[in-house]
Design a protein around this motif. Structure first.
Motif, PDB file in Angstrom:
ATOM      1  N   PHE A 170       0.828  -1.201   0.000  1.00 40.82           N
ATOM      2  CA  PHE A 170       0.000   0.000   0.000  1.00 40.82           C
ATOM      3  C   PHE A 170       0.870   1.262   0.000  1.00 40.82           C
ATOM      4  CE2 PHE A 170      -2.553   3.361   1.896  1.00 40.82           C
ATOM      5  CZ  PHE A 170      -3.656   3.310   1.055  1.00 40.82           C
ATOM      6  N   ALA A 217     -10.484   6.953   3.936  1.00 49.48           N
ATOM      7  CA  ALA A 217      -9.921   5.623   3.688  1.00 49.48           C
ATOM      8  C   ALA A 217      -8.421   5.712   3.449  1.00 49.48           C
ATOM      9  CB  ALA A 217     -10.624   4.976   2.494  1.00 49.48           C
ATOM     10  N   SER A 253      -6.559   6.595   6.745  1.00 43.42           N
ATOM     11  CA  SER A 253      -6.516   5.485   7.703  1.00 43.42           C
ATOM     12  C   SER A 253      -5.595   4.378   7.216  1.00 43.42           C
ATOM     13  CB  SER A 253      -7.910   4.897   7.934  1.00 43.42           C
ATOM     14  OG  SER A 253      -8.825   5.914   8.148  1.00 43.42           O
ATOM     15  N   LEU A 254      -5.702   4.018   5.921  1.00 44.66           N
ATOM     16  CA  LEU A 254      -4.882   2.926   5.405  1.00 44.66           C
ATOM     17  C   LEU A 254      -3.398   3.279   5.459  1.00 44.66           C
ATOM     18  CD1 LEU A 254      -6.983   1.586   2.410  1.00 44.66           C
ATOM     19  CD2 LEU A 254      -6.407   0.399   4.530  1.00 44.66           C
ATOM     20  N   THR A 255      -3.064   4.556   5.198  1.00 44.86           N
ATOM     21  CA  THR A 255      -1.660   4.955   5.274  1.00 44.86           C
ATOM     22  C   THR A 255      -1.141   4.822   6.709  1.00 44.86           C
ATOM     23  OG1 THR A 255      -2.086   6.525   3.522  1.00 44.86           O
ATOM     24  CG2 THR A 255      -0.045   6.806   4.740  1.00 44.86           C
ATOM     25  N   PHE A 261      -2.367   2.869   9.098  1.00 45.49           N
ATOM     26  CA  PHE A 261      -2.275   1.429   9.398  1.00 45.49           C
ATOM     27  C   PHE A 261      -1.001   0.856   8.798  1.00 45.49           C
ATOM     28  CE2 PHE A 261      -7.162   1.033   9.576  1.00 45.49           C
ATOM     29  CZ  PHE A 261      -7.158   1.180  10.935  1.00 45.49           C
ATOM     30  N   SER A 262      -0.769   1.149   7.498  1.00 39.82           N
ATOM     31  CA  SER A 262       0.355   0.545   6.790  1.00 39.82           C
ATOM     32  C   SER A 262       1.686   0.927   7.430  1.00 39.82           C
ATOM     33  CB  SER A 262       0.360   0.982   5.333  1.00 39.82           C
ATOM     34  OG  SER A 262      -0.843   0.601   4.730  1.00 39.82           O
TER      35      SER A 262
END
Lengths: 289, 316
Positions: A25, A264, A267-269, A271-272
């Motif tokens: 990601f 999204a 948040s994904l960044t 998390f990653s």
């Protein structure tokens, strides 16, 4: 109950999957940040020579997702994808620059704290502790209050709040490493302090600093988004994930869907970065997990 | 005696931290461009007029003298006047906005401690089973999820989709006040709740493996009594420290939540002041919130040696 030998292996496998997902990601975000804005500008170019898809809107406000607008448009008809990509550019730049500055300052302060005579190291480390205890957000807001909002002020404010935790980590690590036998041996054969630090101590810290730096980068990017969300970070017409979320907040009743891409991606960044940092940490420092 | 000494040392640290934060806020005003005399003299004032006003306000004295008078005034609740609008005293702005933030923060602390300790204990008791796994996954998610991502999600669900709750604060209020505070408090409490849950779990798991618990089990102490009376009372101490430090997250959170729900709290006041570069208000808001943070942590720090004789013995 699984036997003790397979349980950690299982956990490690799960962690590896998280690590792979996170790294993939992040690579995607990085490529989008580098090439996204220019590609979108070229694709959406309405015949204009120097067309900027990030700041110029060519569509209707809040257009739905379509082949032309990959993620729809924002409140001024600007391409959402281009703005998110430019937001990624700002966020990642802030993250990398702030972490680089805070690691350099943190290593300097930590090593000085471990090697300098007491009358230097004690005041220095007390100051570091005081800075560490000062709530980050208040300090960052205060600094922006002095120099005004914007991209560079955000970097300055976050660098000033980020280094103390690195300095404390480097201090404790250096303090233990400098009493290891191989360092003492180097000292015994006449190695200078600078040589001991650069050849024997810092190489040991590279891995853990990389891991901690990546986890801290998640915090830095979150802080940048928070400041931009509050309206005192990156300023319009430049996009930031935080300020985009704040803009769509006021039109939430009519267009709640516009919030989804920004939330999204942010948040994904986060998390990653956490997955990758934790993965690297357990690789470099197996005892920590 | 040892207890008194431990408390004294902590009070001393607290006082030093308060001085540090006052020095930092004072320095911020020094570094910011322009000063009060320039603002209050107005745009058409001549250089001589500005100098006279500066002299009357005592702004031409050397900075250590001004720092001391800044401290004296701040202790008496005098933070100067706002640069803009009706130039009302900054203390009025604080008095008007602080109760809202204090209400949000204290409700969030109570909520997060209650839920966090309950779920943390549950997770520890049912270690490695479904309840534990679910609680762990949920708390990991909540720790990393930013407040301003959680907020739109909950607002969409409860305010727009189901229409249970009012969306943003607007006076006069259309519904009872608590309905406006449900979501802000829940969002504010999310991260501290997750942290307290995880910490209670780890601490309880450690405690449950200790020998006095085994003795209690052998002695035939009933399970409920064993968990709440024997184990939890011992496991709770690190959790109390964590609740103290989570005030820091609450500060960040309250800035975000107040902006999202347009609540008239001290966070909104600070942001508004920064956007107008209204330095006295910025200075006072940061000083007051920072001082609150330090005092609350001090209270927790003083509670610890009172609650736990082991800390009293080890830290003299």
């Amino acid at each position: 109950m699984s036997s003790p030998s397979t349980a950690p292996a299982k956990a490690r496998k799960k962690r590896d999957w998280f690590l792979i997902f996170g790294a993939t990601f992040l690579a995607f975000i990085l490529l989008t940040a580098i090439f996204g804005p220019a590609i979108r500008s070229a694709q959406l170019n309405n015949g204009a020579k120097s067309f900027n898809s990030v700041t110029t809107g060519v569509g209707q406000p809040y257009e739905a997702i379509s082949a032309k607008y990959l993620l729809g448009t924002d409140e001024l008809g600007r391409d959402m994808f281009a703005r998110l990509a430019q937001g990624a550019r700002f966020s990642l730049t802030v993250g990398v620059v702030v972490e680089t500055i805070s690691i350099v300052v943190g290593v300097l302060v930590g090593v000085i704290g471990a090697y300098a005579p007491k009358y230097v190291s004690t005041p220095l480390m007390r100051f570091t502790d005081a800075m560490f205890a000062f709530p980050d957000i208040l300090l960052a807001i205060l600094i922006i209050g002095i120099i005004g909002p914007g991209f560079t002020p955000v970097i300055v404010a976050l660098s000033i709040t980020a280094w103390p935790s690195i300095a404390r980590l480097v201090l404790t690590q250096t303090a233990t490493l400098k009493d290891r036998e191989y360092v003492i041996a180097a000292k015994a054969v006449g190695a200078s302090t600078l040589y001991q630090v650069t050849r024997h101590i810092l190489p040991q810290l590279v891995g853990i600093l990389l891991a901690v730096g990546i986890v801290d980068m998640a915090g830095t990017i979150l802080a940048e988004s928070t400041l931009s969300f509050l309206g005192i970070g990156i300023q319009a017409p430049n996009p930031s994930w935080g300020s985009m979320i704040n803009n769509f907040r006021s039109d939430m009743n009519s267009h709640p869907g516009a919030l989804i891409p920004g939330c999204a991606v942010l948040s994904l960044t986060i998390f990653s970065l956490n997955f990758v940092g934790d993965g690297l940490r357990s690789y470099f420092d197996p005892k920590s997990s | 005696m040892k207890l008194l000494r431990a408390i004294f040392i902590r009070l001393l640290f607290g006082a030093v931290s308060l001085l540090f934060i006052s020095l930092v806020t004072f320095g911020a005003n020094e570094l910011a461009p322009g000063d009060a005399a320039l603002i209050f003299a107005g745009e058409k004032a001549s250089v001589a007029q500005i100098a006279r006003i500066r002299h009357n306000m005592g702004l031409d004295r050397p900075w250590p003298v001004r720092y001391v008078s800044y401290l004296e005034n701040a202790v008496q609740g005098d933070f100067g006047r706002s640069y803009y609008g009706v130039q009302e005293p900054v203390s009025n702005i604080i008095k008007r906005t602080l109760p809202m933030t204090a209400k949000l923060a204290s409700l969030a602390v109570i909520l997060s401690s209650a839920i966090g300790i309950t779920f943390g204990t549950l997770a520890a008791v049912f270690q490695k089973r479904i309840a534990d796994r679910t609680i762990l996954t949920a708390s990991t998610l909540l720790i990393t999820l930013p407040n301003f991502v959680l907020a739109p999600l909950l607002v969409y669900l409860y305010c727009l989709h189901f229409n249970y709750l009012p969306q943003t604060w607007s006076e006069p209020l259309q519904a009872p006040e608590w309905m406006y505070l449900v979501l802000p408090v829940a969002i504010l409490a999310s991260r501290p709740t997750a942290l307290v849950t995880r910490l209670t779990r780890t601490s309880m798991i450690d405690t449950l493996q200790m020998e006095f618990i085994r003795t209690a089990v052998a002695k035939g102490v009933p399970r409920g009594r064993l968990i709440f009376k024997h184990a939890l009372r011992n496991a709770i101490l690190p959790v109390i420290t964590a609740i103290g430090t989570s005030f820091g997250f609450l500060l960040t959170g309250s800035f975000v939540v107040e902006r999202f729900f347009i609540l008239p709290g001290i966070g909104s006041a600070t942001i508004e002041a920064i956007q107008q570069s209204n330095m006295p208000v910025v200075q006072a808001c940061i000083l007051v919130t920072g001082a609150m943070f330090i005092v609350l942590n001090l209270v927790v720090d003083i509670l610890l040696p009172i609650l736990d004789p082991r800390i009293r013995e080890s830290q003299v």
